[in-house]
Scaffold this active site. Structure first.
Site, mmCIF file in Angstrom:
data_model
loop_
_atom_site.group_PDB
_atom_site.id
_atom_site.type_symbol
_atom_site.label_atom_id
_atom_site.label_comp_id
_atom_site.label_asym_id
_atom_site.label_seq_id
_atom_site.Cartn_x
_atom_site.Cartn_y
_atom_site.Cartn_z
ATOM 1 N N ASP A 483 -32.749 -10.469 9.290
ATOM 2 C CA ASP A 483 -32.831 -11.267 10.111
ATOM 3 C C ASP A 483 -33.927 -12.226 9.873
ATOM 4 O O ASP A 483 -34.001 -13.395 10.566
ATOM 5 C CB ASP A 483 -33.158 -10.870 11.751
HETATM 6 C C1 GLC Z 1 -37.549 -10.665 14.642
HETATM 7 C C2 GLC Z 1 -37.708 -9.315 14.008
HETATM 8 C C3 GLC Z 1 -36.602 -8.587 13.224
HETATM 9 C C4 GLC Z 1 -35.623 -8.449 14.303
HETATM 10 C C5 GLC Z 1 -35.262 -9.816 14.713
HETATM 11 C C6 GLC Z 1 -34.317 -9.785 15.903
HETATM 12 O O1 GLC Z 1 -37.140 -11.478 13.697
HETATM 13 O O2 GLC Z 1 -38.958 -9.593 12.738
HETATM 14 O O3 GLC Z 1 -37.089 -7.264 12.679
HETATM 15 O O4 GLC Z 1 -34.501 -7.928 13.704
HETATM 16 O O5 GLC Z 1 -36.459 -10.207 15.337
HETATM 17 O O6 GLC Z 1 -33.858 -10.773 16.308
HETATM 18 C C1 GLC Z 2 -34.294 -5.036 13.227
HETATM 19 C C2 GLC Z 2 -32.867 -5.717 13.695
HETATM 20 C C3 GLC Z 2 -31.740 -5.503 12.697
HETATM 21 C C4 GLC Z 2 -32.074 -6.141 11.486
HETATM 22 C C5 GLC Z 2 -33.407 -5.616 10.880
HETATM 23 C C6 GLC Z 2 -33.811 -6.395 9.680
HETATM 24 O O1 GLC Z 2 -34.147 -3.914 12.901
HETATM 25 O O2 GLC Z 2 -32.610 -5.042 14.850
HETATM 26 O O3 GLC Z 2 -30.582 -6.140 13.277
HETATM 27 O O4 GLC Z 2 -30.966 -5.867 10.716
HETATM 28 O O5 GLC Z 2 -34.347 -6.003 11.868
HETATM 29 O O6 GLC Z 2 -34.295 -7.657 10.011
#
Ligand code: GLC
Ligand code: GLC
Length: 811
Positions: A483
């Site tokens: 993300d």
């Molecule tokens: C933030 C977090 C990430 C998560 C995302 C969800 O970017 O660092 O881990 O997946 O939020 O939107």
């Molecule tokens: C968080 C989010 C997941 C994402 C991950 C890596 O765990 O829930 O959707 O893939 O972060 O960013």
């Protein structure tokens, strides 16, 4: 250092001090009604949706950590204490918290009074039950008062935290006998209320928080408890609570037991009132009548245990490794159920108001859950697919209550569509139920444009085919699985979203990770096409997959590992050419899992590079070297200090990908070594470093660059649960559901020893004995099914049998 121990016989983790490094929590509830409960009785309750139907109030970010819960105060002379230690923090003579499967038990002892508390949510009712037994362990008679306490949340947890100009005027309650009814907003647009009741006559109640505590006291010094008397105030606005007072006298050795019930009730729109302004209590009374006695409580508790034992028996291993047995048989499967229920909504790190159900998250959660309750997995797949767009793209998240996509985050995360194939394929491999593919499923909840689920999968696949960049690799959009890799967003100002800023369509950033996914899940989609007799579509799909493999080989390979991505300027990300972030874990795991590089040796090279560059004693880091400055063209990933989260943290979710990838090239020793590093039970004795619960996975462990290397954060709600269960059960232990039946193909350390697995699959119980006389890591020499030797690795499926005995002998 440990703060407790595993009790495997009772399937419990026993916390032996309230002063754990962080609150160690448990989840109560299996279907609609949920409670989070910490080892000091903190936590909160909601019905279906942690944002929209929050019942009790919790304070994230408060100065006394873990404030608010369902508390019991015991006033014994001038001593006031709580069986779970918080909130008074009166030192106890002894303390124990047992977090079990769907329940928690607390035992506190103070001045010869023992308080035993068991709390759980029955399988089929929207109620949390608590049984509290007070025993006088001394030799003199005792006169005590017991006070209950919950603080109501005004339903919408988001609004509850913000809208004081309104909310401080709307709180309303009713009290009848021993039952307190919370009916805020019931007069207008709500048709639900909450109740808190106890199965005995009470000596007082309180519904106003200020009256209970005194306006300037915290929950640790409640004025009314200090006084020893609740004043029977009926709250009007401000902060409604529910508290009962029960005066208890106990002879030496005597015990008294009370059952408390905290319930959620919904009435039909035209049946809301019994008199003007007075709520219709028929349903509440019926619910409470079911749980009036200790026997009622014990019966419902026994039913919960039966329910769970039955679920957990669907996969059971007996091996010589107690950590594997414990994690596989109990905690990992349990966490898979919790992540299935919660997605990433409500934990001690997810406030329940931020994100609802994640599209990719929920699809992945299915992988670890589908064998437990396939029918619920089926329903979930339909719900998720219903939020897909007609072009195959998808809302990134949706609310569990409304099942509608969240438009504030929107779409454009280009890995999302492929996860739908992953989840659906897992469901069909598990159940053989192809009828799901013929279900008519809407797009963006619009039934007028519904198509079959199979067509949804096609559009998922084609979304990638139609969104490729200059290297013929998939466009990444706002982000892929990571993300925080925001290659098109260019978020520049504080407060701007990293992901949702800037265009997701247009820029040309590409993802090698999605390319790997496309190969893996494209093939699974092709298998489904063949199963359904559509060979032409299967051929088309496999031709596209071949093209993608070529694109990966051409521009996705960096010499010793797979490239991660191309940014919006078509510069490589995750390459030797970069000054920071030269190697990323995700494409190494996903491409090898997809089979890319296995024949030409690149898979082995990539995994060797992972070991050399990304490994630590606490797990495999997401990338190296860590980013030391913010790169506008890379986004949130470079916003984290080195070693945390996506910037070179150990992101536990993708460690099983590496472990699975190792099994794909036959290295059982290494696969298991990777498994062990993040496995909670194996690292229980470094709980003071790890800090989160030693019975569940956390999302992240700080990487080697971080100040607190080895420290975990964000426990419970992580795709790590499902992926680790997939890894250990299907790849390391090797019991993999195919479309035709279970296959048996373990990849284990040479010294793992023989083991037995019981697996319930499509209604048949398989008792599988795996022998490894020559201590190999992979390869089955012979497979015997009910005494008959069969060729290959797959146990032919025969639904007419109830149980099947299998012996697999490794080479
Ligand atoms: C933030 C977090 C990430 C998560 C995302 C969800 O970017 O660092 O881990 O997946 O939020 O939107
Ligand atoms: C968080 C989010 C997941 C994402 C991950 C890596 O765990 O829930 O959707 O893939 O972060 O960013």
């Amino acid at each position: 250092m440990k703060f407790g121990f595993f009790d495997d016989v009772n399937k419990e983790y026993v916390v032996t001090t309230p002063k754990t490094p962080l609150p160690w929590i448990n989840y109560l509830g299996c279907k609609d009604f949920f409670t989070l409960i910490s080892n000091t009785c903190g936590g909160y309750t909601f019905y279906k949706d942690a944002k929209l139907l929050r019942m009790t109030r919790y304070r994230y970010n408060d100065t006394t950590p873990d404030t608010n819960g369902k508390y019991f105060y015991i006033k014994d002379g001038d001593t006031i204490w709580n069986p779970g230690w918080q909130p008074t923090k009166t030192e106890l003579d002894s303390y124990e918290c047992r977090h079990g499967i769907g329940y928690s038990k607390f035992t506190g002892l103070k001045n010869n009074i023992k308080a035993e508390l068991i709390t759980f949510v029955p399988v089929d009712d929207a109620v949390e039950l608590t049984k509290i037994t007070l025993t006088n362990t001394g030799s003199a008679k005792k006169e005590l008062s017991l006070f209950s306490y919950v603080e109501w949340c005004l339903w919408n947890a988001d609004d509850d935290m913000k809208n004081y100009q309104r909310n401080l005027s709307i709180g309303e309650v009713e009290v009848i006998d021993s039952t307190i009814y919370h009916k805020t907003e019931y007069r207008e647009r709500r048709n639900h209320y909450a109740v808190y009741s106890v199965n005995t006559k009470i000596d007082g109640f309180e519904t106003s928080r200020d009256e209970f505590r005194g306006a300037y006291n915290g929950p640790d010094k409640p004025a009314a408890v200090i006084e020893g008397k609740l004043h029977k105030t009926i709250a009007s606005g401000w902060y409604p609570i529910a508290s009962h007072q029960i005066n208890v006298s106990l002879e030496a050795g005597e015990s008294k037991t009370f059952v408390f019930a905290l319930g959620y009730i919904e009435n039909a729109e035209d049946d809301k009132w019994e008199a003007p302004g007075i709520i219709n209590k028929k349903k509440a009374n019926a619910l409470l009548a079911k749980y009036q006695t200790t026997e009622d409580f014990d019966k419902a508790f026994a039913a919960l245990n039966t329910y769970w034992n039955d679920l957990l028996s669907k996969f059971h291993i007996e091996s010589k490794d107690e950590h594997v047995n414990r994690m596989v048989n109990i905690w990992n499967q349990y966490q898979c159920m919790v992540t299935f229920n919660m997605s990433r909504s409500a934990s001690y790190y997810e406030t329940g108001i931020g994100r609802g159900m994640g599209f990719r998250d929920s699809c992945q959660d299915l992988l670890g859950f589908v064998h437990l309750i396939p029918d619920r997995a089926r329903e979930r797949i339909i719900d998720i697919a219903s939020t897909q767009f007609q072009d195959g793209g998808a809302y990134h998240q949706y609310q569990p209550l409304t099942k509608k996509g969240n438009s504030d985050i929107g779409s454009g995360f280009n890995d999302d569509p492929l996860w739908l194939i992953a989840g659906t394929s897992a469901y069909i491999r598990e159940t053989g139920d192809t009828s799901i593919l013929k279900e008519m499923v809407p797009y963006d909840n619009d039934m007028s444009v519904a198509t079959t689920l199979m067509e949804h999968l096609k559009r998922s696949f084609d979304y990638i085919v139609n969104h490729k960049g200059p290297h013929d690799l998939p466009l990444i959009g706002r982000a892929d699985w990571n993300d925080c890799l925001n290659l098109n967003c260019f978020s520049e100002h504080p407060g701007e979203s990293f992901q949702c800023f800037g265009p997701s369509e247009g820029p040309v950033a590409e993802s090698v990770f999605i390319a790997g996914m496309f190969v893996k899940y494209g093939r699974e989609y092709a298998d489904l096409c063949k199963l359904m007799g559509d060979n032409a579509e299967a051929d088309r799909v496999l031709a596209e997959v071949d093209k993608m493999i070529k694109a990966i080989e051409k521009d996705g390979w960096d010499g010793d590992w797979f490239v991660r991505a191309y940014d919006a300027y078509s510069h490589k990300v995750g390459s030797k050419e970069c000054d920071e972030g030269q190697i990323y874990i995700e494409p190494q795991g996903m491409c090898v899992m997809a089979g890319v590089g296995i024949e030409d040796g690149n898979a082995k090279k990539a995994l060797d590079s992972v070991k050399e560059k990304l490994d630590t004693k606490y797990g495999v880091m997401i990338l190296q070297p860590a980013y030391t400055r913010y790169h506008l063209e890379l986004g949130e990933i470079t916003s984290y200090p080195p070693g945390y989260k996506e910037n070179a943290g150990i992101f536990c979710h993708n460690n099983p990908w590496i472990s699975i990838a190792e099994t794909c090239i036959g290295r059982g020793d290494r696969a298991f070594e990777v498994y062990k590093k993040t496995c909670p039970s194996y690292i229980e004795d470094i709980s003071e470093i790890h800090r989160t619960e030693p019975y569940v996975y956390s999302q992240m462990v700080a990487g080697a660059d971080a100040k607190f290397h080895g420290e975990a954060k964000n426990s419970w709600l992580t795709g790590t649960a499902a992926w680790t269960f997939t890894n250990i059960s299907q790849y390391i232990l090797g019991i993999y559901p195919t479309l035709e039946g279970l296959s048996v193909n373990p990849c284990i350390p040479a010294e793992f020893g023989d083991f037995n697995i019981t697996r319930v699959y499509r209604g048949v119980t398989y008792n599988i004995e795996i022998k490894n006389p020559n201590k190999v890591q992979k390869g089955v020499a012979s497979l015997t099914v009910d005494g008959v030797e069969v060729a290959g690795n797959v146990i032919p499926f025969d639904g007419s049998k109830k149980t099947v005995s299998v012996v697999a002998t490794m080479k």
